[in-house]
Design a protein around this motif. Structure first.
Motif, PDB file in Angstrom:
ATOM      1  N   ASP A  91      46.704  30.977  38.314  1.00 51.47           N
ATOM      2  CA  ASP A  91      47.947  30.906  37.544  1.00 51.47           C
ATOM      3  C   ASP A  91      48.991  31.360  38.687  1.00 51.47           C
ATOM      4  O   ASP A  91      50.088  30.778  38.664  1.00 51.47           O
ATOM      5  N   VAL A  92      48.782  32.350  39.154  1.00 52.81           N
ATOM      6  CA  VAL A  92      50.045  33.065  39.990  1.00 52.81           C
ATOM      7  C   VAL A  92      50.088  32.321  41.414  1.00 52.81           C
ATOM      8  O   VAL A  92      51.116  32.047  41.898  1.00 52.81           O
ATOM      9  N   LEU A  93      48.867  32.048  42.079  1.00 50.17           N
ATOM     10  CA  LEU A  93      48.789  31.585  43.266  1.00 50.17           C
ATOM     11  C   LEU A  93      49.226  29.761  43.177  1.00 50.17           C
ATOM     12  O   LEU A  93      49.756  29.488  44.360  1.00 50.17           O
ATOM     13  N   GLN A  94      49.008  29.167  42.040  1.00 54.95           N
ATOM     14  CA  GLN A  94      49.413  28.065  42.017  1.00 54.95           C
ATOM     15  C   GLN A  94      51.016  27.780  41.398  1.00 54.95           C
ATOM     16  O   GLN A  94      51.358  26.652  41.198  1.00 54.95           O
ATOM     17  N   GLY A  95      51.492  28.995  41.041  1.00 60.08           N
ATOM     18  CA  GLY A  95      52.897  28.749  40.428  1.00 60.08           C
ATOM     19  C   GLY A  95      52.791  28.383  38.951  1.00 60.08           C
ATOM     20  O   GLY A  95      53.977  27.739  38.609  1.00 60.08           O
ATOM     21  N   ASN A  96      51.742  28.722  38.241  1.00 60.98           N
ATOM     22  CA  ASN A  96      51.941  28.138  36.808  1.00 60.98           C
ATOM     23  C   ASN A  96      52.582  29.165  35.848  1.00 60.98           C
ATOM     24  O   ASN A  96      52.798  28.780  34.746  1.00 60.98           O
ATOM     25  N   VAL A  97      52.817  30.199  36.277  1.00 63.48           N
ATOM     26  CA  VAL A  97      53.661  31.154  35.214  1.00 63.48           C
ATOM     27  C   VAL A  97      54.745  31.756  36.139  1.00 63.48           C
ATOM     28  O   VAL A  97      54.897  31.674  37.228  1.00 63.48           O
TER      29      VAL A  97
END
Length: 437
Positions: free
Chosen positions: A271-277
């Motif tokens: 979630d963090v690395l993909q920018g989902n949050v």
């Protein structure tokens, strides 16, 4: 050398000295003893700024037993509070983990929320103040716009509806507001219990706040994401979550339990690395074994190993602070010398005329450590710091004693926890040796 403060409050001085003498991290006064590791700290400050700018961050703080993971994490938390973030922290333990089916994950969530902190509540217990701030802002906005307060609250909480569990979370926040409006302390207490993850059954939650769900083992990550969104709605910059003692996952005897916990970490990492949050950050503190052990560590899970692999160009003293892995480097002799100066200064309460030993004694003490412990006293100098504080205590209480004679009789053992640690070794809870800045 850092500038010395002219005076240190007695309470602060006593807290620092007692903690260091016991080999644990003091909860206050960190600014008086921090040295070194500026590059690591600057990288974490950039992470904090990114979180406050609607971004996200994740770091694994890796160090030997006694290398200072707890101290470093506490220092980062204090900086985050100064930058108007909310922080939550908890230590993993046999009864607290990221994934479980017997309540251990919910217990971890409840501990983290209990320790929720803001700049005005740095010691935890800030959840109610955050709720009050949100309600107060809604009241102010309603009066300014001549709108019903409930409509303002609904509009502001609408942002939660897109998140898993957001409807019930918003319902509980509204229940807290209704309790405030009507003076119903039982309803307010029920809302707080729900938000803290303290309900163990859905029946209890329905009777207390009128919702049919609870924050349970399966939903703690969703709960943390909701909490990060809500603190921003309340006017804060975001949420920084610190989970220490991650080695407790490495110690799990069940391979299936370890895998499920590592899958939860993978979910957060993705979630963090993909920018989902946005507006959320994670700090995980663990040992090299927890990270790299091919049988039981994070590297035993292929998806995590590929995402956490370190920069192969960062060798021979070169560093890369952009990846999720941050290894705490050893203190240099110069940094340790400054640390001893700071400890001497704190012990005297900030009064240079009350120093118990001269600079010569600091140099002799370091030489004594080097001869008896070797390079380990730079790498994991927890026992070195304890011995120095103990020596000052004897000199203070026995003024007739000569420091040279005392130093000759001082025995300093290596920090054995970091040598050949096994599955049952503790993870240096509250280790103090990163004393950094």
């Amino acid at each position: 050398m850092m500038a010395k403060s002219p005076k240190i409050r007695t309470r602060e001085r006593d807290t620092i000295v007692q903690a260091l003498a016991a080999g644990v991290v003091p909860r206050i006064g960190l600014q008086h003893i921090q040295v070194g590791r500026a590059a690591e700290l600057n990288a974490l400050v950039r992470d904090i700024d990114r979180i406050a700018d609607d971004g996200s961050a994740v770091r694994f703080i890796i160090g030997e037993y006694g290398a200072g993971k707890t101290f470093f994490s506490n220092l980062v938390r204090l900086i985050a509070l100064e930058k108007k973030l909310v922080t939550a922290h908890a230590d993993l333990a046999p009864d607290r983990r990221l994934h479980a089916t017997g309540g251990q994950a919910r217990t971890l969530y409840a501990e983290a929320v209990k320790n929720l902190s803001t700049r005005t509540n740095p010691d935890g217990g800030a959840l109610q103040n955050i709720l009050e701030r949100f309600v107060t802002e809604c009241v102010r906005q309603g009066e300014a716009q001549q709108k019903p307060i409930e409509k303002v609250i609904d509009e502001r909480l609408a942002a939660l509806q897109d998140l898993v569990g957001g409807y019930d979370f918003a319902t509980v926040v509204k229940a807290y507001w209704r309790g405030s409006e009507t003076g119903d302390d039982v309803l307010k207490a029920g809302a707080l219990r729900w938000l803290r993850g303290e309900f163990s059954t859905k029946t209890e939650a329905r009777q207390a706040v009128g919702v049919r769900t609870i924050i349970d083992d399966a939903s703690i990550y969703d709960g943390l994401k909701l909490l990060s969104e809500f603190v921003r709605l309340a006017g804060y910059g975001g949420l920084l979550i610190v989970f220490d003692e991650m080695v407790n996952l490495y110690k799990l005897q069940s391979a299936q339990a370890r895998k499920q916990n590592y899958e939860q970490i993978l979910r957060m990492l993705n979630d963090v690395l993909q920018g989902n949050v946005g507006g959320i950050g994670f700090l995980f503190g663990g040992t090299p074994e927890f990270l790299m052990d091919p049988r039981r560590g994070l590297y035993s899970y292929e998806a995590l190993q590929s995402r956490l692999s370190e920069n192969t160009f960062a060798v021979d003293g070169l560093v890369d602070m952009t990846g999720p892995i941050m290894r705490l480097q050893s203190l240099t002799p110069e940094e340790l010398y400054v640390l001893l100066q700071n400890l001497r200064h704190v012990y005297s309460g900030g009064n240079e005329e009350a120093y118990l030993v001269p600079d010569e004694a600091l140099e002799a003490f370091m030489e004594h450590c080097s001869e008896h412990v070797g390079e380990a006293y730079f790498r994991t100098p927890r026992n070195t710091i304890k011995a120095f504080v103990h020596m000052l205590a004897v000199l203070e209480q026995n003024p007739q004693t000569e420091w040279r004679a005392l130093l000759g009789a001082t025995e300093i053992a290596p920090d054995e926890e970091q040598e050949g640690a096994d599955d049952t070794a503790p993870d240096g809870d509250d280790e103090l040796t990163s004393i950094t800045l």
